[in-house]
Design a protein around this motif. Structure first.
Motif, PDB file in Angstrom:
ATOM      1  N   LYS A 247      10.131  -1.023   2.218  1.00  0.00           N
ATOM      2  CA  LYS A 247      10.103  -1.788   1.025  1.00  0.00           C
ATOM      3  C   LYS A 247      10.806  -3.030   0.918  1.00  0.00           C
ATOM      4  O   LYS A 247      10.032  -4.124   0.535  1.00  0.00           O
ATOM      5  CB  LYS A 247      10.292  -0.862  -0.220  1.00  0.00           C
ATOM      6  N   ASP A 248      12.167  -2.969   1.431  1.00  0.00           N
ATOM      7  CA  ASP A 248      12.890  -4.126   1.383  1.00  0.00           C
ATOM      8  C   ASP A 248      12.242  -5.226   2.225  1.00  0.00           C
ATOM      9  O   ASP A 248      12.163  -6.429   1.833  1.00  0.00           O
ATOM     10  CB  ASP A 248      14.197  -3.962   1.835  1.00  0.00           C
ATOM     11  N   ILE A 249      11.861  -4.822   3.405  1.00  0.00           N
ATOM     12  CA  ILE A 249      11.238  -5.810   4.217  1.00  0.00           C
ATOM     13  C   ILE A 249       9.941  -6.404   3.768  1.00  0.00           C
ATOM     14  O   ILE A 249       9.739  -7.664   3.741  1.00  0.00           O
ATOM     15  CB  ILE A 249      10.833  -5.253   5.676  1.00  0.00           C
ATOM     16  N   LEU A 250       9.004  -5.518   3.067  1.00  0.00           N
ATOM     17  CA  LEU A 250       7.610  -6.235   2.433  1.00  0.00           C
ATOM     18  C   LEU A 250       8.098  -7.097   1.497  1.00  0.00           C
ATOM     19  O   LEU A 250       7.254  -8.325   1.280  1.00  0.00           O
ATOM     20  CB  LEU A 250       6.785  -4.935   2.134  1.00  0.00           C
ATOM     21  N   GLN A 251       9.130  -6.701   0.446  1.00  0.00           N
ATOM     22  CA  GLN A 251       9.464  -7.421  -0.551  1.00  0.00           C
ATOM     23  C   GLN A 251      10.158  -8.757   0.042  1.00  0.00           C
ATOM     24  O   GLN A 251       9.717  -9.917  -0.584  1.00  0.00           O
ATOM     25  CB  GLN A 251      10.833  -7.157  -1.462  1.00  0.00           C
ATOM     26  N   LYS A 252      10.854  -8.831   1.182  1.00  0.00           N
ATOM     27  CA  LYS A 252      11.198 -10.204   1.572  1.00  0.00           C
ATOM     28  C   LYS A 252      10.111 -10.969   2.162  1.00  0.00           C
ATOM     29  O   LYS A 252       9.959 -12.351   2.164  1.00  0.00           O
ATOM     30  CB  LYS A 252      12.144 -10.114   2.834  1.00  0.00           C
ATOM     31  N   PHE A 253       9.061 -10.370   2.794  1.00  0.00           N
ATOM     32  CA  PHE A 253       7.983 -11.084   3.028  1.00  0.00           C
ATOM     33  C   PHE A 253       7.117 -11.858   1.940  1.00  0.00           C
ATOM     34  O   PHE A 253       6.776 -12.898   1.843  1.00  0.00           O
ATOM     35  CB  PHE A 253       6.717 -10.099   4.109  1.00  0.00           C
ATOM     36  N   ALA A 254       6.893 -10.925   0.916  1.00  0.00           N
ATOM     37  CA  ALA A 254       6.353 -11.424  -0.405  1.00  0.00           C
ATOM     38  C   ALA A 254       7.035 -12.738  -0.824  1.00  0.00           C
ATOM     39  O   ALA A 254       6.472 -13.529  -1.261  1.00  0.00           O
ATOM     40  CB  ALA A 254       6.300 -10.291  -1.339  1.00  0.00           C
TER      41      ALA A 254
ATOM     42  N   ILE B  55       1.745   3.902   3.972  1.00  0.00           N
ATOM     43  CA  ILE B  55       2.375   2.909   4.764  1.00  0.00           C
ATOM     44  C   ILE B  55       3.658   3.703   5.313  1.00  0.00           C
ATOM     45  O   ILE B  55       3.794   3.585   6.683  1.00  0.00           O
ATOM     46  CB  ILE B  55       2.614   1.436   4.454  1.00  0.00           C
ATOM     47  N   VAL B  56       4.472   3.950   4.527  1.00  0.00           N
ATOM     48  CA  VAL B  56       5.710   4.744   5.073  1.00  0.00           C
ATOM     49  C   VAL B  56       5.490   5.932   5.919  1.00  0.00           C
ATOM     50  O   VAL B  56       6.315   6.184   6.957  1.00  0.00           O
ATOM     51  CB  VAL B  56       6.675   5.220   3.944  1.00  0.00           C
TER      52      VAL B  56
ATOM     53  N   GLU C  48      12.522  -2.332  14.748  1.00  0.00           N
ATOM     54  CA  GLU C  48      11.469  -2.735  15.870  1.00  0.00           C
ATOM     55  C   GLU C  48      10.061  -1.916  15.459  1.00  0.00           C
ATOM     56  O   GLU C  48       9.142  -2.675  15.719  1.00  0.00           O
ATOM     57  CB  GLU C  48      11.984  -2.318  17.014  1.00  0.00           C
ATOM     58  N   ILE C  49      10.045  -0.827  15.045  1.00  0.00           N
ATOM     59  CA  ILE C  49       8.978  -0.092  14.838  1.00  0.00           C
ATOM     60  C   ILE C  49       7.987  -0.652  13.686  1.00  0.00           C
ATOM     61  O   ILE C  49       6.962  -0.654  13.497  1.00  0.00           O
ATOM     62  CB  ILE C  49       9.247   1.588  14.654  1.00  0.00           C
ATOM     63  N   ILE C  50       9.035  -0.874  12.663  1.00  0.00           N
ATOM     64  CA  ILE C  50       8.422  -1.488  11.497  1.00  0.00           C
ATOM     65  C   ILE C  50       7.743  -2.445  11.836  1.00  0.00           C
ATOM     66  O   ILE C  50       6.747  -2.977  11.326  1.00  0.00           O
ATOM     67  CB  ILE C  50       9.474  -1.656  10.394  1.00  0.00           C
ATOM     68  N   ARG C  51       8.527  -3.539  12.523  1.00  0.00           N
ATOM     69  CA  ARG C  51       7.885  -4.902  12.792  1.00  0.00           C
ATOM     70  C   ARG C  51       6.703  -4.600  13.557  1.00  0.00           C
ATOM     71  O   ARG C  51       5.697  -5.489  13.527  1.00  0.00           O
ATOM     72  CB  ARG C  51       8.890  -5.766  13.821  1.00  0.00           C
ATOM     73  N   SER C  52       6.743  -3.734  14.641  1.00  0.00           N
ATOM     74  CA  SER C  52       5.405  -3.625  15.512  1.00  0.00           C
ATOM     75  C   SER C  52       4.145  -2.986  14.779  1.00  0.00           C
ATOM     76  O   SER C  52       3.020  -3.580  14.693  1.00  0.00           O
ATOM     77  CB  SER C  52       5.584  -2.368  16.337  1.00  0.00           C
ATOM     78  N   TYR C  53       4.527  -2.198  13.404  1.00  0.00           N
ATOM     79  CA  TYR C  53       3.358  -1.772  12.582  1.00  0.00           C
ATOM     80  C   TYR C  53       3.095  -2.844  11.722  1.00  0.00           C
ATOM     81  O   TYR C  53       1.631  -2.901  11.615  1.00  0.00           O
ATOM     82  CB  TYR C  53       4.014  -0.515  11.828  1.00  0.00           C
ATOM     83  N   LEU C  54       3.870  -3.833  11.253  1.00  0.00           N
ATOM     84  CA  LEU C  54       3.557  -4.752  10.417  1.00  0.00           C
ATOM     85  C   LEU C  54       2.536  -5.920  11.222  1.00  0.00           C
ATOM     86  O   LEU C  54       1.605  -6.276  10.753  1.00  0.00           O
ATOM     87  CB  LEU C  54       4.711  -5.563   9.805  1.00  0.00           C
TER      88      LEU C  54
ATOM     89  N   LYS D 210      -3.512  -8.084   9.016  1.00  0.00           N
ATOM     90  CA  LYS D 210      -4.692  -8.735   8.169  1.00  0.00           C
ATOM     91  C   LYS D 210      -4.706  -7.735   6.903  1.00  0.00           C
ATOM     92  O   LYS D 210      -5.025  -8.178   5.762  1.00  0.00           O
ATOM     93  CB  LYS D 210      -5.924  -8.663   8.831  1.00  0.00           C
ATOM     94  N   GLU D 211      -4.527  -6.367   7.031  1.00  0.00           N
ATOM     95  CA  GLU D 211      -4.789  -5.533   5.994  1.00  0.00           C
ATOM     96  C   GLU D 211      -3.753  -5.437   4.997  1.00  0.00           C
ATOM     97  O   GLU D 211      -3.871  -5.253   3.848  1.00  0.00           O
ATOM     98  CB  GLU D 211      -5.016  -4.034   6.532  1.00  0.00           C
ATOM     99  N   LEU D 212      -2.614  -5.868   5.330  1.00  0.00           N
ATOM    100  CA  LEU D 212      -1.356  -6.005   4.538  1.00  0.00           C
ATOM    101  C   LEU D 212      -1.323  -7.342   3.822  1.00  0.00           C
ATOM    102  O   LEU D 212      -0.291  -7.494   2.830  1.00  0.00           O
ATOM    103  CB  LEU D 212       0.071  -5.643   5.363  1.00  0.00           C
ATOM    104  N   GLY D 213      -1.973  -8.368   4.288  1.00  0.00           N
ATOM    105  CA  GLY D 213      -1.875  -9.701   3.617  1.00  0.00           C
ATOM    106  C   GLY D 213      -0.809 -10.595   4.284  1.00  0.00           C
ATOM    107  O   GLY D 213      -0.104 -11.282   3.913  1.00  0.00           O
TER     108      GLY D 213
END
Length: 332
Positions: free
Chosen positions: A305-312, A231-232, A250-256, A261-264
């Motif tokens: 990783k920090d952003i995904l951790q916050k989402f989790a 992903i990185v 902004e780029i990370i948000r756009s990607y997420l 769906k694939e990322l949960g």
């Protein structure tokens, strides 16, 4: 209008289950049957979907499912297998909860009690079913009326409640005799009254086409270094290719958002809660980007990783329910 508040079956109902077995030996198949029976009693008398059973069996890491079912276990070993399988079901439901409605006739009762609401419902259904705009429809269209009402209005699927067919036959609602709107409303009312009475005596539990996003998939992703690095790499490539001066966040948000769906993650368009979730996470992110500075790959990886951790963390604390029919429409 919903027949009952949605209930989430997330495996907690199975954690304190009685796992005792009698003396003697048990085949693997017998152990599975015992487990399913006890789960049935604890999960609102809901039969587990085959997909849940298969996933739970996979969690046991049995190399050969057929061999497992035919194997014979002594009492002590059988108890261990039963415990492990029930735990596997609970873990599967924790990661992928089921959302159900209990249809007990309460919504039908409310509709029938309010004359204006019922009149509006009957008129709307009649108009939709009168394709030829003749002012008359066949008695048999009552079946389609009930299907259109659906679980949201307290009507179980015919496949889940075969007694519906008996009710239609009882009221002669399976013939081709033509009915005007008033006659249709009268027949619909009679069928709904009997259905309400039946459901009050025998509740029906229906699995809804709703996904609960609770961060479990993200936690699995964060624990898998190879997938996380992939992903990185994709985000970094998008950053390199960007020509509009977008920041890393902004780029990370756009990607997420594009790969939700694939990322949960919830689809941004699906729920207001999803918009609030994304805004909350990204508003709270400290990017450490200085004006005009570019993040190198290592720093970008940490930010992702920090952003995904916050989402989790946010999804674990406040799971988002997402209508899968909407998701399927969006992705089709």
């Amino acid at each position: 209008m919903s027949d009952a508040a949605l209930q989430v079956l997330d495996g907690t109902q199975l954690r304190g289950l009685d796992l005792s077995l009698g003396d003697g030996s048990f085949t693997g198949a017998a152990i599975l049957d015992i487990a399913h029976s006890r789960a049935f009693s604890s999960l609102l008398r809901l039969s587990l979907p085959d997909s849940v059973k298969a996933s739970a069996l996979t969690r046991l890491r049995a190399p050969d499912a057929d061999a497992f079912r035919s194997a014979v276990y002594a009492a002590d070993k059988a108890s261990d297998v039963l415990r492990d399988y029930i735990t596997a079901i609970a873990d599967e439901l924790k990661d992928n909860p089921l959302v159900v409605s209990i249809l007990d006739g309460s919504t039908l009762r409310l509709l029938l009690k309010d004359e204006d609401d019922f009149a509006m419902l009957a008129e709307s259904l009649f108009t939709e079913l009168d394709d030829e705009d003749e002012g008359k429809i066949s008695k048999s269209e009552i079946r389609n009326a009930l299907i259109q009402m659906g679980v949201e209005m307290g009507v179980p699927p015919f496949s889940e409640f075969p007694k519906l067919n008996d009710l239609l036959r009882k009221h002669g609602a399976d013939g081709e005799e033509k009915l005007g709107q008033a006659q249709f409303a009268q027949l619909l009312q009679s069928v709904m009254q009997d259905l309400e009475e039946e459901l009050s005596k025998e509740n029906v539990v229906v699995i809804r086409n709703i996904q609960v996003l609770n961060g479990s998939k993200l936690r699995q992703l964060l624990a898998n270094e190879q997938e996380l690095n992939t992903i990185v790499e994709k985000v970094f490539r998008e950053k390199v290719d960007a020509r509009d001066g977008s920041s890393s966040t902004e780029i990370i948000r756009s990607y997420l958002e594009k790969n939700a769906k694939e990322l949960g993650l919830p689809l941004l368009q699906a729920e207001v809660a999803a918009v609030l979730l994304y805004d909350g996470v990204f508003d709270d992110v400290i990017t450490k980007e200085k004006d005009g500075d570019e993040l190198d790959k290592e720093k970008l990886a940490k930010l992702v990783k920090d952003i995904l951790q916050k989402f989790a963390e946010q999804l674990e604390a406040n799971p988002v329910q997402q209508d899968l029919s909407y998701v399927e429409d969006e992705l089709s």
